[in-house]
Design a protein around this motif. Structure first.
Motif, short mmCIF file in Angstrom:
data_model
loop_
_atom_site.label_atom_id
_atom_site.label_comp_id
_atom_site.label_asym_id
_atom_site.label_seq_id
_atom_site.Cartn_x
_atom_site.Cartn_y
_atom_site.Cartn_z
N VAL A 13 -0.40 33.94 0.82
CA VAL A 13 -0.47 35.26 1.43
C VAL A 13 0.75 35.39 2.36
O VAL A 13 0.89 34.62 3.31
CB VAL A 13 -1.77 35.42 2.25
CG1 VAL A 13 -1.80 36.78 2.92
CG2 VAL A 13 -2.98 35.22 1.34
N LEU A 28 -5.26 31.92 -1.45
CA LEU A 28 -6.43 32.54 -2.07
C LEU A 28 -6.60 31.94 -3.46
O LEU A 28 -5.70 32.03 -4.30
CB LEU A 28 -6.25 34.05 -2.15
CG LEU A 28 -5.98 34.74 -0.81
CD1 LEU A 28 -5.70 36.21 -1.00
CD2 LEU A 28 -7.15 34.53 0.14
N LEU A 88 -11.32 35.07 -6.87
CA LEU A 88 -11.44 36.52 -6.67
C LEU A 88 -12.32 36.81 -5.47
O LEU A 88 -12.06 37.73 -4.69
CB LEU A 88 -12.00 37.17 -7.94
CG LEU A 88 -12.01 38.69 -7.97
CD1 LEU A 88 -10.61 39.25 -7.75
CD2 LEU A 88 -12.58 39.19 -9.27
N VAL A 134 -10.20 36.63 -2.48
CA VAL A 134 -9.35 37.81 -2.35
C VAL A 134 -10.14 38.96 -1.70
O VAL A 134 -9.66 39.61 -0.78
CB VAL A 134 -8.79 38.24 -3.72
CG1 VAL A 134 -8.08 39.59 -3.63
CG2 VAL A 134 -7.85 37.19 -4.28
N TYR A 148 -10.79 38.17 2.00
CA TYR A 148 -9.57 38.36 2.79
C TYR A 148 -9.32 39.86 3.01
O TYR A 148 -9.01 40.29 4.12
CB TYR A 148 -8.38 37.71 2.09
CG TYR A 148 -7.07 38.02 2.77
CD1 TYR A 148 -6.72 37.37 3.95
CD2 TYR A 148 -6.20 38.97 2.26
CE1 TYR A 148 -5.52 37.67 4.60
CE2 TYR A 148 -5.01 39.27 2.89
CZ TYR A 148 -4.68 38.61 4.06
OH TYR A 148 -3.50 38.91 4.69
N LEU A 160 -8.34 47.23 -1.88
CA LEU A 160 -7.94 46.64 -3.15
C LEU A 160 -7.93 47.72 -4.22
O LEU A 160 -8.82 48.57 -4.27
CB LEU A 160 -8.90 45.53 -3.56
CG LEU A 160 -8.91 44.30 -2.66
CD1 LEU A 160 -9.97 43.32 -3.13
CD2 LEU A 160 -7.55 43.63 -2.63
#
Length: 102
Positions: free
Chosen positions: A51, A59, A62, A65, A68, A76
């Protein structure tokens, strides 16, 4: 040799060349390149994705992700655009323009 398999697999993954074309370059059968890609593809993902601006944060899933993005208040977006790829010269110009290539 392992390093050759890694390089061949990375060429396929980065440049999206057909396995048969890379096989010709290496003087091996297409199935050898396919096998190398299947062996090598999971390795970068297992290390996770860095990141920017967050040293040491990687990460790996999924779920990570999404966690985060939630923690950072990020949004997203999934791009489900279908990109048509054709080997015929008549479609090459339209494929390049639709994918954003200039």
């Amino acid at each position: 040799m392992f390093t050759d398999r890694v390089i061949a697999a990375l060429v396929v993954l980065q440049l999206q060349l057909p396995h048969a074309a890379v096989a010709v370059l290496y003087g091996v059968d297409r199935s050898t390149i396919t096998r190398a890609v299947h062996e090598i593809r999971p390795l970068p993902a297992a290390c996770g994705f860095a990141v920017p601006g967050h040293a040491g944060l990687r990460l790996r899933t999924l779920k990570g992700v999404f966690a985060y993005a939630t923690a950072e208040g990020g949004e997203l977006r999934l791009d489900g655009t279908e990109v048509r790829v054709s080997a015929t010269p008549s479609n090459a110009a339209s494929t390049a323009s639709s994918s954003g290539a200039a």
